[in-house]
Design an enzyme around this catalytic site. Structure first.
Site, mmCIF file in Angstrom:
data_model
loop_
_atom_site.group_PDB
_atom_site.id
_atom_site.type_symbol
_atom_site.label_atom_id
_atom_site.label_comp_id
_atom_site.label_asym_id
_atom_site.label_seq_id
_atom_site.Cartn_x
_atom_site.Cartn_y
_atom_site.Cartn_z
ATOM 1 N N SER A 106 85.695 26.072 22.360
ATOM 2 C CA SER A 106 86.672 25.582 23.075
ATOM 3 C C SER A 106 87.547 26.830 23.713
ATOM 4 O O SER A 106 88.018 26.652 24.844
ATOM 5 C CB SER A 106 87.572 24.658 22.132
ATOM 6 O OG SER A 106 86.672 23.186 22.153
ATOM 7 N N LYS A 148 89.664 13.421 14.045
ATOM 8 C CA LYS A 148 89.985 12.590 15.549
ATOM 9 C C LYS A 148 90.303 11.429 15.168
ATOM 10 O O LYS A 148 91.048 11.021 16.272
ATOM 11 C CB LYS A 148 88.583 12.639 16.097
ATOM 12 C CG LYS A 148 88.055 13.844 16.955
ATOM 13 C CD LYS A 148 86.945 13.588 17.601
ATOM 14 C CE LYS A 148 86.395 14.983 18.258
ATOM 15 N NZ LYS A 148 85.343 14.871 19.067
ATOM 16 N N ASN A 161 69.735 3.702 14.445
ATOM 17 C CA ASN A 161 70.428 4.712 13.611
ATOM 18 C C ASN A 161 69.696 4.506 12.151
ATOM 19 O O ASN A 161 69.180 3.491 11.892
ATOM 20 C CB ASN A 161 71.775 4.442 13.235
ATOM 21 C CG ASN A 161 72.560 5.532 12.521
ATOM 22 O OD1 ASN A 161 72.337 6.601 13.007
ATOM 23 N ND2 ASN A 161 73.373 5.169 11.686
#
Ligand code: ATR
Length: 286
Positions: free
Chosen positions: A22, A71, A155
């Site tokens: 980033s 997050k 998954n």
């Protein structure tokens, strides 16, 4: 870069933040747009998260990104959460405006922008999503919101794909959602797009693939959200079959651009050259 008294700090908080790309992406955008800003990374301990936000307020930091593992955790400390971040259930971008921390999520939109930029439309498409973790959650919700006709979630831990399927159906009643074990992938050959949201194939396990690509026709578009390596074995196998591929680096760059649009107002024209960014990030990743 000319740092002076007026330079504005933007940053990433997470743990660990080592090797994050980033700073390179954001500082590149600041530089070529002559913005007096700098972007840094801060490794933050769980217990300090609340205090870090208070400190940002005192220092007048106007925006920051949030990465693993905060997050979701960050959401309880924010004053407002935008609709998309609420839908995606996580925040990766925070803006400080008029005394309030406002949470956004640009991960899903960054991924969708990568598809659109490659000429791929989501509306009415049948999409196979591999994985049911944080990345899969943001992407599957955004794909559903963008008008996909059907989403199939595979998954290893089937309970997680079941829960995600339930969440998507709950929010988007008109979309068909199926879930299954990752091992059952060979039953789902007829799909327009397949997205790898598992960590299978990520450095250092670069010889691994989540599923065998040869079950699909070469019309299926193959995406991977992994960006280290830039081209996973999964994508390389797809390329050998002449399938269209999209790598995780596109999503990473797009989510950063969208974060800047939030910090500097959506209408601001931010100049970027994605190929140039990819060129120099290549050296940081390989
Ligand atoms: P992220 O936030 O990047 O999505 P995550 O939440 O840890 O990361 O999710 C990682 C995903 O990769 C999960 O879907 C995980 O499957 P489980 O839910 O069964 O753990 C999947 N994954 C990781 N390693 C895997 C492996 N060796 N085989 C199959 N799936 C794997």
């Amino acid at each position: 870069m000319n740092i002076n008294w007026n330079t504005q700090l933007y940053c990433l908080i997470g743990n660990p933040i080592e090797k994050s790309l980033s700073p390179e992406i954001h500082n590149y955008i600041f530089n070529i747009n002559n913005m007096n800003c700098i972007y840094m990374c801060f490794n933050v301990e769980d217990n300090d998260l609340h205090q870090v936000l208070d400190t940002f307020k005192i220092l007048g930091i106007k925006g920051f990104n949030v990465t693993i593992p905060y997050k979701i955790h960050i959401m309880k400390y924010l004053d407002e959460i935008d609709e998309e971040a609420r839908l995606l259930g996580a925040v990766n971008t925070v803006k400080y405006l008029d005394g309030k921390f406002i949470g956004y999520n640009t991960d899903g939109a960054g991924f969708v922008k990568s598809l659109i930029d490659s000429g791929i439309h989501i509306k009415d498409k049948k999409i196979l999503v591999l994985g049911a973790g944080g990345g899969s959650h943001a992407i599957s919700m955004k794909l559903a919101q963008s008008g996909a006709k059907q989403i199939i979630l595979l998954n290893r831990t089937i309970e997680k794909s079941k829960k995600l399927a339930y969440n998507i159906s709950n929010k988007f009643g008109d979309i068909s959602v199926e879930y299954d074990d990752l091992k059952s992938f060979s039953q789902y050959t007829d799909v327009d797009i397949v997205v790898n949201c598992t960590s299978i194939g990520m450095y250092p396990d670069t010889d691994e693939v989540p599923i065998d690509i040869s079950i699909f026709s070469n019309k299926t578009v193959v995406c991977d959200i992994i960006y280290k390596p830039i081209k996973t074995k999964f994508l390389k196998n797809a390329e050998k079959k002449n399938m269209k591929i999209i790598g995780g680096m596109d999503m990473l760059i797009n989510q950063a651009i969208l974060s800047q649009k939030i910090w500097f107002s959506v209408d601001k024209n931010i100049a970027i050259n994605i190929d140039e960014i990819k060129g120099f990030l290549h050296y940081s990743v390989e």
